[in-house]
Scaffold this active site. Structure first.
Site, short mmCIF file in Angstrom:
data_model
loop_
_atom_site.label_atom_id
_atom_site.label_comp_id
_atom_site.label_asym_id
_atom_site.label_seq_id
_atom_site.Cartn_x
_atom_site.Cartn_y
_atom_site.Cartn_z
CD GLU A 186 58.08 67.70 55.13
OE1 GLU A 186 57.09 67.24 56.20
OE2 GLU A 186 59.71 66.06 55.46
CD GLU A 219 58.51 67.46 60.49
OE1 GLU A 219 58.23 66.92 60.97
OE2 GLU A 219 58.45 68.40 59.51
C1 GAL Z 1 56.27 66.14 58.99
C2 GAL Z 1 56.74 64.78 58.77
C3 GAL Z 1 56.21 64.09 57.25
C4 GAL Z 1 54.34 63.88 56.66
C5 GAL Z 1 54.05 65.89 57.70
C6 GAL Z 1 52.28 65.68 56.93
O1 GAL Z 1 55.47 66.26 60.16
O2 GAL Z 1 57.69 65.18 58.34
O3 GAL Z 1 56.52 62.67 57.54
O4 GAL Z 1 54.22 62.85 57.63
O5 GAL Z 1 54.67 65.99 58.60
O6 GAL Z 1 52.07 65.83 58.66
#
Ligand code: GAL
Length: 475
Positions: free
Chosen positions: A362, A174
């Site tokens: 994710e 990200e």
């Molecule tokens: C993403 C990030 C993670 C985690 C997740 C939930 O943006 O890659 O590290 O924090 O969000 O907020």
């Protein structure tokens, strides 16, 4: 789209090659911030600054994964989760960011990789999940063009030490979030603000991502090399041209600014004119160097954003209309629960003809969990994951690429500026005792992955009735 809980969702529908997993990140779980020769990262330093992190929380201990990795990996095995995405901490491997290697740091990641493989779990490695060595930040961090060669050195070391066993790599996590929050808004480490920090950081990050991709591909031709992007489905607040244009600008900023130069399309400066200022940091040949043909792109999505025109907001003249002000359901992060968003993002990334393959690296949600009598009955999280999975399936059934799904995350952990308050895990962590408790969402994921859907179906219908009654009591 109204989808019934517990119905029709079945692992087999995704095909046997679909990759199922969980995602984690070094700083959020490891702790052991100064153990065995580790150098400080920008997050070690930033969390010591007053009022930066909710409740003064920090990642010094976090989930103590550094010492408890065996327990957590065997938990993964118990949960039938076959893929673990994790990141390496640059300052654990190279305490000063460049130069000498900390062999104890290398040993730690070797132990994780070996333990995972011994348990039948495939490790997926991200090289950079936001924890820059502090020594490099003191030299300007991502604003200093030299970072391209610092990052190249670190990438090479990781490829050489771990490449014999790690078959899936992600260069960065990200980039929009760590440059935007860390170098523009100052709400993440290293806490820099303004366009003069943000724009060079963006450009050097793009060049480092593509350079990292080239190095990994050269050294590990048989491995699958990718990188990951955050994205949100963007919609205008009204159909008025001003709001529609504002939504386009935010889409360019949040969803397109990194992927497009990497695909060889340049920065989306026609839709966000402020990006024209990046030319100040461009050197001859950069246009070509920015591009790299990745084997896969990791799409990371949590929500959608509704955008309206706002003359008062510098650079973008747009603002987000919060979920709580729109009367829609939202998570502990304040993010709208809107499963169609993941479908829209899979579609958007599939529309780029140069993307070969997409994994959802994710997706997940934080809700207020309660540990009662040794159980966490987190029906909202289970439902969130199920409904998102149904949207992934919908995209696949329409012929789009979405070849894997990684839940964020295995254990509750350090959620950046929000500290330990938002809990995203399939497994609850008591941060006083480090006791792990599998939540009902973890049990559901495990049953789903082992194909025990019939049994969970009835549990879920039960949960559905609980949900309905809790919604009814809220309204
Ligand atoms: C993403 C990030 C993670 C985690 C997740 C939930 O943006 O890659 O590290 O924090 O969000 O907020």
């Amino acid at each position: 789209m109204d989808i019934e809980v517990g119905e029709e969702l079945n692992r087999d529908l995704f095909g046997k090659d679909f990759k199922w997993g969980v995602s984690t990140a070094a700083y959020q779980i490891e702790g052991a911030h100064d153990a065995d020769g580790k150098g400080s990262s920008i997050w070690d330093i930033y969390t010591e600054r007053k009022k930066k992190i909710l409740n003064g929380h920090h990642g010094k201990i976090a989930c103590d994964f550094y010492n408890r990795y065996k327990e957590d990996i065997s938990l993964l095995k118990d949960l039938n989760i076959p893929n673990l995405r994790l990141s390496t901490s640059w300052s654990r491997i190279m305490p000063s960011g460049t130069g000498p290697i900390n062999h104890k740091g290398i040993d730690f990641y070797n132990r994780i990789i070996d333990t995972s493989l011994e348990n039948g779990i495939e490790p997926w490695l991200t090289l950079y999940h936001w924890d820059l060595p502090h020594a490099l930040e003191q030299k300007g961090g991502w604003t200093n063009r030299d970072i391209i060669s610092w990052f190249a050195e670190y990438t090479e070391i990781c490829a050489k030490h771990f490449g014999d066993r790690v078959k899936h790599w992600m260069v960065m996590n990200e980039p929009m979030v760590f440059t935007g929050a860390g170098y523009f808004l100052g709400v993440h480490a290293p806490g820099r603000t303004g366009a003069n920090n943000f724009l060079p950081a963006v450009h050097h990050t793009v060049l480092s991502i593509s350079e990292g991709g080239r190095i990994l591909k050269d050294l590990l031709p048989a491995a699958e090399i990718g990188t990951t992007f955050s994205c949100s489905f963007i919609q205008p607040y009204t159909n008025r041209p001003k709001d529609v244009n504002a939504a386009n600008r935010i889409d360019a900023l949040l969803n397109r600014m990194f992927i497009e130069p990497i695909l060889g399309m340049g920065y989306p400066e026609n839709d966000l004119s402020f990006l024209k200022k990046i030319s100040k940091y461009m050197r001859p040949g950069d246009e070509d160097k920015m591009a790299f043909d990745f084997d896969f792109i990791g799409v990371q999505n949590y929500t959608r954003e509704i955008v309206k025109n706002s003359y008062l907001t510098p650079y973008v003249q747009a603002s987000l209309v919060k979920a709580k002000d729109r009367g829609v359901p939202y998570t502990s992060m304040g993010w709208e629960v809107y499963p169609e968003s993941i479908y829209e993002m899979i579609r958007k990334f599939n529309e780029y003809k140069n993307i070969k393959k997409i994994y959802i690296t994710e997706n997940g949600a934080a809700f207020p969990d309660h540990l009662i009598d040794g159980k966490v009955n987190d029906t909202q999280r289970t439902k969130y994951i199920q409904e998102n999975l149904k949207q992934v399936l919908r995209a696949r059934n329409e012929g789009m690429s979405a070849e894997g799904y990684f839940v964020w995350t295995l254990t509750d952990n350090f959620e950046w500026s929000e500290g330990y308050h938002p809990r995203f895990g399939l497994v609850h962590v008591d941060f006083e005792t480090q006791q792990r408790t599998i939540k009902s969402s973890g049990h559901w994921y495990s049953d789903f992955l082992s194909g025990q859907n019939d049994q969970t179906k009835s549990d879920l219908n039960l949960e559905k009735s609980n949900l309905i009654s809790s919604n009814a009591s809220r309204s």
